[in-house]
Design an enzyme around this catalytic site. Structure first.
Site, mmCIF file in Angstrom:
data_model
loop_
_atom_site.group_PDB
_atom_site.id
_atom_site.type_symbol
_atom_site.label_atom_id
_atom_site.label_comp_id
_atom_site.label_asym_id
_atom_site.label_seq_id
_atom_site.Cartn_x
_atom_site.Cartn_y
_atom_site.Cartn_z
ATOM 1 N N THR A 144 0.431 -11.412 -10.346
ATOM 2 C CA THR A 144 1.344 -12.480 -10.754
ATOM 3 C C THR A 144 2.391 -12.753 -9.687
ATOM 4 O O THR A 144 2.740 -13.914 -9.421
ATOM 5 C CB THR A 144 2.038 -12.118 -12.091
ATOM 6 O OG1 THR A 144 1.046 -12.023 -13.111
ATOM 7 C CG2 THR A 144 3.065 -13.155 -12.471
ATOM 8 N N SER B 119 -3.668 -20.041 -14.244
ATOM 9 C CA SER B 119 -3.066 -18.755 -14.578
ATOM 10 C C SER B 119 -3.254 -17.850 -13.363
ATOM 11 O O SER B 119 -4.170 -18.058 -12.563
ATOM 12 C CB SER B 119 -3.766 -18.140 -15.800
ATOM 13 O OG SER B 119 -3.494 -16.751 -15.910
ATOM 14 N N THR B 120 -2.391 -16.859 -13.237
ATOM 15 C CA THR B 120 -2.625 -15.851 -12.188
ATOM 16 C C THR B 120 -4.035 -15.292 -12.308
ATOM 17 O O THR B 120 -4.686 -14.983 -11.300
ATOM 18 C CB THR B 120 -1.612 -14.702 -12.319
ATOM 19 O OG1 THR B 120 -0.306 -15.189 -11.985
ATOM 20 C CG2 THR B 120 -1.961 -13.541 -11.385
ATOM 21 N N ASN B 121 -4.526 -15.202 -13.557
ATOM 22 C CA ASN B 121 -5.781 -14.497 -13.806
ATOM 23 C C ASN B 121 -7.019 -15.240 -13.335
ATOM 24 O O ASN B 121 -8.107 -14.667 -13.317
ATOM 25 C CB ASN B 121 -5.895 -14.175 -15.289
ATOM 26 C CG ASN B 121 -4.736 -13.330 -15.771
ATOM 27 O OD1 ASN B 121 -3.967 -12.809 -14.973
ATOM 28 N ND2 ASN B 121 -4.600 -13.205 -17.078
ATOM 29 N N THR C 230 -33.758 17.991 15.896
ATOM 30 C CA THR C 230 -33.530 17.967 14.450
ATOM 31 C C THR C 230 -32.838 19.262 14.068
ATOM 32 O O THR C 230 -33.174 20.323 14.598
ATOM 33 C CB THR C 230 -34.849 17.839 13.665
ATOM 34 O OG1 THR C 230 -35.703 18.953 13.972
ATOM 35 C CG2 THR C 230 -35.569 16.540 14.011
ATOM 36 N N SER D 260 -5.804 15.556 28.157
ATOM 37 C CA SER D 260 -5.013 16.734 27.830
ATOM 38 C C SER D 260 -3.694 16.715 28.590
ATOM 39 O O SER D 260 -3.629 16.247 29.732
ATOM 40 C CB SER D 260 -5.782 18.011 28.173
ATOM 41 O OG SER D 260 -4.964 19.160 28.014
ATOM 42 N N SER D 261 -2.663 17.232 27.939
ATOM 43 C CA SER D 261 -1.371 17.358 28.609
ATOM 44 C C SER D 261 -1.264 18.663 29.375
ATOM 45 O O SER D 261 -0.300 18.879 30.111
ATOM 46 C CB SER D 261 -0.248 17.290 27.562
ATOM 47 O OG SER D 261 -0.381 18.367 26.642
ATOM 48 N N LYS E 178 -9.429 16.854 32.178
ATOM 49 C CA LYS E 178 -10.159 16.776 30.918
ATOM 50 C C LYS E 178 -10.106 15.333 30.386
ATOM 51 O O LYS E 178 -9.064 14.706 30.357
ATOM 52 C CB LYS E 178 -9.559 17.720 29.886
ATOM 53 C CG LYS E 178 -10.385 17.885 28.615
ATOM 54 C CD LYS E 178 -9.779 18.979 27.733
ATOM 55 C CE LYS E 178 -10.667 19.293 26.546
ATOM 56 N NZ LYS E 178 -10.685 18.212 25.553
#
Length: 459
Positions: A101, A140-142, A187, A318-319, A324
């Site tokens: 609504t 209507s909102t509906n 697999t 990586s820090s 990497k």
């Protein structure tokens, strides 16, 4: 700040004078400070609401329940919204009580106040054109909210269809590029039988191509709408002939082949098409997540993993570990998939939670579907442009794994039998020799037959 006073059945409120929304929108803003994400985050929904309002105004004029000057002003305001204007006025939270609504009234008020300006009046002078009496006439909102939602999702899903096809083309291109790269298939994380890298990528393309078909079939369900159903599907407060005329006008306004639902009472509460759309999105998300898992495995290493393919290097990984590089694009797509799968649960619960003649929880369904569509669309395009297109094959690594694998013995079963090939496999693992070497040493097959059999095993 200059304000204007607006009044509804609950009392009066001050509204910023320059805003096009009104008192009911203001109440919703105050009541539903939930996500801090406004309705305008989904422009397709805002435009769809305007399309519905325009179609309804035209229908009401045709049936003599809306004056020409009001209709023209409402249509003018709607066309501006459809063109992208005034979206910042759609401020209600995407998560809201009231079965939508607040979203519908947000649209009614913005359209009404802009229409008043077009007519030469001031915002809030609703005695000349009213949000409920005129903009929301015969509605209507509906029926407005679910119709707009289905229309918006239908349009937004087109972008995802394009994105999936775009990604599919990327896998197809790699399938062709890698068609002669021989490798071992696996697999259960164990060596299986020979294949080509092209086959692997071709399977990726086929897998998501199936989802294009599924999604196309699913979004077609969204075209069944309940416009004209009003409150619960009985069509109360609509003039005779309203439904069919409204549908035709909405087809023209939106460009979408919408159609009137068979049973308007059912269509006003049923959210099965939303559940099915969510399921289709979950299916696609599950598949691309699996594919991204495979890409991360195939590119693992680069020296101490499988390392059969190389993903494009997008950023340092990586820090602390110099050099990497991580598979960040597949990782982000994995996370998109997890979120979409979680939202599917929300959609299912919200759909099941509706009672009697209405489902009050469509706003959270809408939010989940819009977010899932947006993330999958962007994620698919990013996966193609920033990952798939730049993948290269480590041909030597693929060949090395193939030549050292015992999996190729499967191709010998029809000639040597299971017992002999099983013994060969065990001996190859024990002695660290290739199957081809053992075949030659034991003189089990001529060399030319061995090469032919191994090539046939590639398919």
């Amino acid at each position: 700040m200059k304000t204007r006073i607006e009044t509804d059945s609950l009392g009066s409120k001050k509204i910023p004078a320059d805003r096009y929304y009104g008192i009911q929108t203001q109440r919703a803003v105050e009541n539903f400070s939930i996500t801090d994400i406004p309705l305008s985050i989904d422009p397709e929904m805002v435009m769809a609401l305007a399309m519905v309002k325009k179609a309804c105004a035209l229908t009401n004029r045709e049936l003599g329940v809306l004056a020409d000057d009001k209709c023209l002003a409402i249509v003018g305001a709607c066309e501006e919204i459809i063109a992208g204007q005034w979206h910042n006025e759609f401020v209600v939270d995407v998560i809201q009580g009231g079965a939508g609504t607040s979203a519908n009234m947000n649209a009614n008020e913005v359209i009404a106040n802009r229409a008043l300006e077009i007519m030469g009046h001031n915002k809030g002078e609703y005695q000349f054109l009213h949000p409920n009496n005129d903009v929301n006439c015969s509605q209507s909102t509906n029926d407005v909210y679910p119709t707009a939602l289905r229309l918006a999702l239908y349009h937004k899903a087109q972008d995802l269809l394009l994105a999936i096809n775009f990604l599919k083309e990327g896998f197809q291109e790699k399938a062709f590029e890698f068609k002669n790269v021989n490798k071992i298939g696996r697999t259960q994380m164990q060596d299986a039988v020979p294949m080509t890298l092209g086959m692997e990528f071709g399977a990726f393309a086929t897998a998501i191509g199936e989802d294009v078909i599924q999604l196309q079939q699913t979004i077609n369900l969204l075209l069944d709408i309940n416009l004209g159903a009003t409150a619960i599907g009985t069509g109360i407060n609509t003039p005779k002939g309203y439904c069919n005329k409204a549908i035709v006008n909405l087809q023209i306004v939106s460009g979408a082949p919408v159609r009137l639902a068979e049973n308007l009472v059912e269509a006003t509460w049923d959210t099965g098409d939303f559940v099915q759309l969510s399921g289709a999105l979950k299916r696609y998300a599950t598949k691309i997540s699996k594919i991204c898992n495979d890409l991360r495995l195939l590119s693992s290493g680069p020296l101490c993993g499988l390392g059969e393919i190389n993903l494009p290097k997008m950023q340092p990984g990586s820090s602390i570990m110099p050099g990497k590089v991580n598979p960040v694009i597949p990782e982000v797509v994995n996370q998109i998939a997890y979120d979409v799968i979680g939202k599917d649960v929300t959609v299912s619960i919200a759909s099941e939670g509706g009672q009697l003649q209405l489902n009050a929880f469509e706003p959270v369904i809408a939010n989940c579907l819009f977010l899932s569509l947006a993330m999958l669309t962007r994620g698919s395009r990013i996966l193609k442009t920033k990952c798939i297109s730049g993948i290269t094959a480590n041909v030597d690594k693929c060949e090395s794994f193939l030549n050292s694998s015992v999996g190729v013995v499967t191709a010998l079963n029809p000639i040597l039998g299971y017992e002999i090939t099983s013994a060969l496999a065990q001996q190859a693992v024990l002695e660290g020799k290739s199957i081809k070497t053992l075949l030659v040493e034991k003189a089990l097959l001529p060399v030319e037959d061995i090469d032919r059999l191994f090539q046939t095993a590639m398919g």
